[in-house]
Design a protein around this motif. Structure first.
Motif, PDB file in Angstrom:
ATOM      1  N   ALA A 259       0.818  -1.215   0.000  1.00  0.00           N
ATOM      2  CA  ALA A 259       0.000   0.000   0.000  1.00  0.00           C
ATOM      3  C   ALA A 259       0.849   1.261   0.000  1.00  0.00           C
ATOM      4  N   PHE A 260       1.913   1.241   0.785  1.00  0.00           N
ATOM      5  CA  PHE A 260       2.814   2.394   0.814  1.00  0.00           C
ATOM      6  C   PHE A 260       4.160   1.999   1.385  1.00  0.00           C
ATOM      7  N   MET A 261       5.146   2.856   1.161  1.00  0.00           N
ATOM      8  CA  MET A 261       6.487   2.715   1.735  1.00  0.00           C
ATOM      9  C   MET A 261       6.750   3.934   2.602  1.00  0.00           C
ATOM     10  N   ILE A 262       7.394   3.717   3.724  1.00  0.00           N
ATOM     11  CA  ILE A 262       7.782   4.837   4.583  1.00  0.00           C
ATOM     12  C   ILE A 262       9.273   4.776   4.865  1.00  0.00           C
ATOM     13  N   GLU A 263       9.861   5.937   5.083  1.00  0.00           N
ATOM     14  CA  GLU A 263      11.298   6.007   5.345  1.00  0.00           C
ATOM     15  C   GLU A 263      11.580   7.131   6.318  1.00  0.00           C
ATOM     16  N   GLY A 264      12.447   6.851   7.307  1.00  0.00           N
ATOM     17  CA  GLY A 264      12.795   7.863   8.291  1.00  0.00           C
ATOM     18  C   GLY A 264      13.459   7.245   9.500  1.00  0.00           C
ATOM     19  N   ASP A 265      13.365   7.933  10.619  1.00  0.00           N
ATOM     20  CA  ASP A 265      13.966   7.453  11.863  1.00  0.00           C
ATOM     21  C   ASP A 265      13.349   6.109  12.254  1.00  0.00           C
ATOM     22  N   ALA A 266      14.176   5.091  12.404  1.00  0.00           N
ATOM     23  CA  ALA A 266      13.696   3.729  12.646  1.00  0.00           C
ATOM     24  C   ALA A 266      12.910   3.626  13.952  1.00  0.00           C
ATOM     25  N   ARG A 267      13.384   4.297  14.982  1.00  0.00           N
ATOM     26  CA  ARG A 267      12.678   4.255  16.262  1.00  0.00           C
ATOM     27  C   ARG A 267      11.263   4.809  16.119  1.00  0.00           C
ATOM     28  N   ASN A 268      11.139   5.917  15.404  1.00  0.00           N
ATOM     29  CA  ASN A 268       9.837   6.553  15.259  1.00  0.00           C
ATOM     30  C   ASN A 268       8.903   5.752  14.358  1.00  0.00           C
ATOM     31  N   ILE A 269       9.461   5.080  13.377  1.00  0.00           N
ATOM     32  CA  ILE A 269       8.645   4.194  12.543  1.00  0.00           C
ATOM     33  C   ILE A 269       8.014   3.119  13.407  1.00  0.00           C
ATOM     34  N   LEU A 270       8.790   2.551  14.312  1.00  0.00           N
ATOM     35  CA  LEU A 270       8.281   1.490  15.180  1.00  0.00           C
ATOM     36  C   LEU A 270       7.294   2.028  16.216  1.00  0.00           C
ATOM     37  N   THR A 271       7.474   3.268  16.629  1.00  0.00           N
ATOM     38  CA  THR A 271       6.504   3.882  17.534  1.00  0.00           C
ATOM     39  C   THR A 271       5.133   3.994  16.870  1.00  0.00           C
ATOM     40  N   ALA A 272       5.128   4.318  15.581  1.00  0.00           N
ATOM     41  CA  ALA A 272       3.878   4.492  14.845  1.00  0.00           C
ATOM     42  C   ALA A 272       3.288   3.182  14.343  1.00  0.00           C
ATOM     43  N   GLU A 273       4.102   2.134  14.267  1.00  0.00           N
ATOM     44  CA  GLU A 273       3.705   0.885  13.609  1.00  0.00           C
ATOM     45  C   GLU A 273       2.383   0.305  14.110  1.00  0.00           C
ATOM     46  N   ARG A 274       2.270   0.051  15.394  1.00  0.00           N
ATOM     47  CA  ARG A 274       1.102  -0.651  15.908  1.00  0.00           C
ATOM     48  C   ARG A 274      -0.167   0.193  15.788  1.00  0.00           C
ATOM     49  N   LEU A 275      -0.052   1.495  16.011  1.00  0.00           N
ATOM     50  CA  LEU A 275      -1.231   2.345  15.894  1.00  0.00           C
ATOM     51  C   LEU A 275      -1.729   2.359  14.448  1.00  0.00           C
ATOM     52  N   ILE A 276      -0.818   2.450  13.505  1.00  0.00           N
ATOM     53  CA  ILE A 276      -1.202   2.407  12.094  1.00  0.00           C
ATOM     54  C   ILE A 276      -1.902   1.093  11.773  1.00  0.00           C
ATOM     55  N   LEU A 277      -1.316  -0.012  12.189  1.00  0.00           N
ATOM     56  CA  LEU A 277      -1.893  -1.317  11.872  1.00  0.00           C
ATOM     57  C   LEU A 277      -3.240  -1.533  12.566  1.00  0.00           C
ATOM     58  N   ASN A 278      -3.330  -1.193  13.843  1.00  0.00           N
ATOM     59  CA  ASN A 278      -4.595  -1.374  14.557  1.00  0.00           C
ATOM     60  C   ASN A 278      -5.732  -0.629  13.867  1.00  0.00           C
ATOM     61  N   CYS A 279      -5.442   0.618  13.448  1.00  0.00           N
ATOM     62  CA  CYS A 279      -6.480   1.429  12.812  1.00  0.00           C
ATOM     63  C   CYS A 279      -6.788   0.928  11.406  1.00  0.00           C
ATOM     64  N   MET A 280      -5.763   0.695  10.620  1.00  0.00           N
ATOM     65  CA  MET A 280      -5.981   0.314   9.227  1.00  0.00           C
ATOM     66  C   MET A 280      -6.605  -1.077   9.093  1.00  0.00           C
ATOM     67  N   GLN A 281      -6.212  -2.004   9.953  1.00  0.00           N
ATOM     68  CA  GLN A 281      -6.789  -3.341   9.878  1.00  0.00           C
ATOM     69  C   GLN A 281      -8.284  -3.303  10.169  1.00  0.00           C
ATOM     70  N   ARG A 282      -8.660  -2.566  11.205  1.00  0.00           N
ATOM     71  CA  ARG A 282     -10.080  -2.491  11.551  1.00  0.00           C
ATOM     72  C   ARG A 282     -10.862  -1.682  10.517  1.00  0.00           C
ATOM     73  N   MET A 283     -10.325  -0.548  10.125  1.00  0.00           N
ATOM     74  CA  MET A 283     -11.019   0.275   9.134  1.00  0.00           C
ATOM     75  C   MET A 283     -11.178  -0.472   7.811  1.00  0.00           C
ATOM     76  N   SER A 284     -10.151  -1.208   7.412  1.00  0.00           N
ATOM     77  CA  SER A 284     -10.222  -1.960   6.159  1.00  0.00           C
ATOM     78  C   SER A 284     -11.228  -3.101   6.258  1.00  0.00           C
ATOM     79  N   GLY A 285     -11.308  -3.725   7.426  1.00  0.00           N
ATOM     80  CA  GLY A 285     -12.304  -4.767   7.628  1.00  0.00           C
ATOM     81  C   GLY A 285     -13.710  -4.222   7.509  1.00  0.00           C
TER      82      GLY A 285
END
Length: 282
Positions: free
Chosen positions: A82-108
């Motif tokens: 769906a998309f690619m992201i690039e940046g500070d690795a720590r911050n990517i991981l901070t955002a990871e679960r919130l993005i997935l929790n929201c997108m998985q439910r919204m997509s369902g």
């Protein structure tokens, strides 16, 4: 997207998840490490939440770059990115679960809604969501319904008057409930539509004799009674059906001629779409 609502949601969600720090990432990843990750689709359905993901990333770190390949509302299949992201690795991981929790439910939710929309194709009936949502996530879940092609019912208790059986019983009857509602609107200068639920043809007749409503909710009607009710209303009011409606019978309900069918299952018991955020080597 109402950015004020979504921003507050993101702030609360990050506070809940991160607390005083993502200690795993802080402990294992060197400060300043740059990373790249892809949003990998592992299921078939309708994608939703991409615009929200962009805002989440912006709140976490404005320097994270995102390259979107699939937008909200598009069909996806296993293996799609769906998309690619690039940046500070720590911050990517901070955002990871919130993005997935929201997108998985919204997509369902979007996927389920779209399935019903396709079943209703060729009729004049539209599918509505309800207030049977996850506390704190109602805006996102109703947004997902719209992405899937559905229609939003009232958002909360404040933007419509919906007189249900308990309101009728507590107020002393259908006529009294409707009269009370109209008096309230006049006294408060509120601009609110009035909908009333009826459970049988006798109650429908009481509503028609009283008038002063905008929409009639025909609850738990069988097919014969529903067709008769729609015929009796004869376009004078918007009609909505609810109760006992499933994927297997929703087309039959639509064929009875109602304007809307409300389906609580769109949001209260939906299966999330399988998505993951995978690190990509730079």
């Amino acid at each position: 997207m109402d950015k004020e609502i979504t921003h507050q949601f993101i702030q609360n969600a990050l506070k809940e998840d991160v607390g005083d720090g993502d200690h795993t990432s802080l402990a294992t990843i060197k400060a300043g490490t740059q990373g790249k990750a892809k949003l990998l689709v592992k299921d078939t359905g309708i994608l939703a939440g991409v615009e929200l993901a962009k805002q989440i990333l912006n709140v976490v770190d404005t320097n994270i770059k995102i390259d979107v390949f699939i937008t909200d509302g598009q069909e996806v299949k296993p293996g799609d990115v769906a998309f690619m992201i690039e940046g500070d690795a720590r911050n990517i991981l901070t955002a990871e679960r919130l993005i997935l929790n929201c997108m998985q439910r919204m997509s369902g939710i979007a996927t389920k809604t779209n399935q019903i929309v396709k079943l209703l194709k060729g009729t004049n009936t539209q599918v509505l969501d309800t207030r049977k949502t996850t506390p704190g996530m109602r805006y996102l879940e109703k947004w997902a319904v719209k992405i899937g092609g559905g229609v939003n019912h009232r958002f909360g208790l404040y933007d419509m008057i919906l007189i249900k059986d308990n309101h009728v019983d507590y107020s002393g009857g259908i006529r009294q409930a409707i009269e009370n509602a109209n008096r309230y609107i006049n006294d408060t200068n509120k601009k609110l539509a009035i909908e009333i639920e009826v459970r049988n043809l006798d109650e429908l007749e009481q509503v028609l004799q009283t008038g002063k409503v905008n929409r009639i909710l025909l609850d738990n009607f069988n097919f014969n009674d529903l067709r008769q009710a729609v015929s009796i209303v004869a376009g004078r009011y918007i009609t909505e059906a609810s109760g006992g409606i499933t994927i297997d019978n929703i087309r039959e309900y639509a064929d009875c001629g109602v304007d809307y069918i409300s389906v609580g299952a769109l949001t209260h018991s939906v299966k999330s779409l399988d998505l993951s955020l995978k690190a990509v080597k730079l």
